[in-house]
Design an enzyme around this catalytic site. Sequence first.
Site, PDB file in Angstrom:
ATOM      1  N   HIS A  10      -8.440  28.502  56.853  1.00 51.60           N
ATOM      2  CA  HIS A  10      -7.248  28.193  57.652  1.00 51.60           C
ATOM      3  C   HIS A  10      -6.568  26.897  57.211  1.00 51.60           C
ATOM      4  O   HIS A  10      -5.346  26.805  57.213  1.00 51.60           O
ATOM      5  CB  HIS A  10      -7.596  28.198  59.145  1.00 51.60           C
ATOM      6  CG  HIS A  10      -7.953  29.576  59.615  1.00 51.60           C
ATOM      7  ND1 HIS A  10      -9.092  29.860  60.331  1.00 51.60           N
ATOM      8  CD2 HIS A  10      -7.327  30.761  59.429  1.00 51.60           C
ATOM      9  CE1 HIS A  10      -9.136  31.165  60.561  1.00 51.60           C
ATOM     10  NE2 HIS A  10      -8.093  31.731  60.025  1.00 51.60           N
ATOM     11  N   ASP A  28      -1.412  36.102  56.019  1.00 52.55           N
ATOM     12  CA  ASP A  28      -2.841  35.990  56.341  1.00 52.55           C
ATOM     13  C   ASP A  28      -3.342  37.390  56.682  1.00 52.55           C
ATOM     14  O   ASP A  28      -3.557  37.730  57.837  1.00 52.55           O
ATOM     15  CB  ASP A  28      -3.016  35.031  57.531  1.00 52.55           C
ATOM     16  CG  ASP A  28      -4.482  34.846  57.899  1.00 52.55           C
ATOM     17  OD1 ASP A  28      -5.354  35.376  57.182  1.00 52.55           O
ATOM     18  OD2 ASP A  28      -4.747  34.178  58.914  1.00 52.55           O
TER      19      ASP A  28
HETATM   20  N1  AG3 Z   1      -8.011  37.196  56.251  1.00 55.04           N
HETATM   21  C1  AG3 Z   1      -8.594  37.451  54.937  1.00 55.04           C
HETATM   22  C2  AG3 Z   1      -9.903  38.126  55.000  1.00 55.04           C
HETATM   23  C3  AG3 Z   1     -10.272  38.882  53.797  1.00 55.04           C
HETATM   24  C4  AG3 Z   1     -11.749  38.942  53.718  1.00 55.04           C
HETATM   25  N2  AG3 Z   1     -12.191  40.072  53.001  1.00 55.04           N
HETATM   26  C5  AG3 Z   1     -13.411  40.622  53.136  1.00 55.04           C
HETATM   27  N3  AG3 Z   1     -14.290  40.092  53.938  1.00 55.04           N
HETATM   28  N4  AG3 Z   1     -13.713  41.668  52.452  1.00 55.04           N
HETATM   29  C6  AG3 Z   1      -8.800  36.476  57.148  1.00 55.04           C
HETATM   30  C7  AG3 Z   1      -8.188  36.281  58.472  1.00 55.04           C
HETATM   31  C8  AG3 Z   1      -8.482  34.932  58.981  1.00 55.04           C
HETATM   32  N5  AG3 Z   1      -7.397  34.403  59.720  1.00 55.04           N
END
Ligand code: AG3
Length: 278
Positions: free
Chosen positions: A65, A158
């Site tokens: 973050h 995100d």
């Molecule tokens: N967004 C990216 C997460 C990707 C992780 N991928 C996985 N674990 N295969 C995260 C959201 C946090 N705000």
Amino acid sequence: MPKTDLWFTELQTDKLTIGLRINRTIHREVTEFQTLDVFETQQYGNLLVLDGCVMTTDKDEFVYHEMISHVPLHTHPNPKNVLVIGGGDGGAIREIVKHPTVERAVLAEIDGRVIEASKQYFPQIASGLADPRVDIQVTDGIQYVKDHKGEFDVVLVDSTDPVGPAVGLFARDFYQMVFDCLKEDGLFVAQTESPWVNQGLIRQVYSDIASVFPQAHLYLAYIPTYPTGMWSFTMGTKQYHPLRDRQPARVSGTKYYTEEIHQAAFVLPPFVQELTRQ
Ligand code: AG3
């Protein structure tokens, strides 16, 4: 601490998993868009999982973050209007509202259940959502950017992995729409997965962003609960350069981001640098 032999396992690829020992399942539901689980782990505190993929944990969330937010926000000299696409847990918003220049932070999250689950089980991650400058829109981020041309200084994508509801967020057409929803000196960052297991994706996304924006830049951070721990972010900018135009730190109390980390994050090992060659 009860002695259990319960494990959450993410099948990161067909050859790779991560296992986290858990005490219990706190929450489980199938939303309109995806499955949503919350587990209490022994190593990383509470864990948010969407469609079987680790999204964030209490203990390491700050890396992601801070790095998805403070790098672009310290590249722009005066970020006032900021948009987050996805990011329903609120972690990126919490970091954005630490910037005194920010007048409005819009969260465009397709799945309202993620926002509610975060408020309930990750209050310290969701805390920024209560800031009066935050405008929460439970809506499709693609539609939102289409409808808001020329409005934003900074956009953060995100997203989850490029499967399910997030597929459209990794497409060249979408980057063009993001370009159009930015002001003439705007910039954006997307989370772009692991250089160990997603080389094809990173190469494609980098070249798509470089074909839409005058500048593309890739940077790295280290997130222990994501596949391979090495994570990439790709920035597209109309005007500002993340190193030459870097602003002095405007926020204090960060646990990962510093001025030096900002500079260092763009230093890439040759095997990662190679992914950015056209
Ligand atoms: N967004 C990216 C997460 C990707 C992780 N991928 C996985 N674990 N295969 C995260 C959201 C946090 N705000």
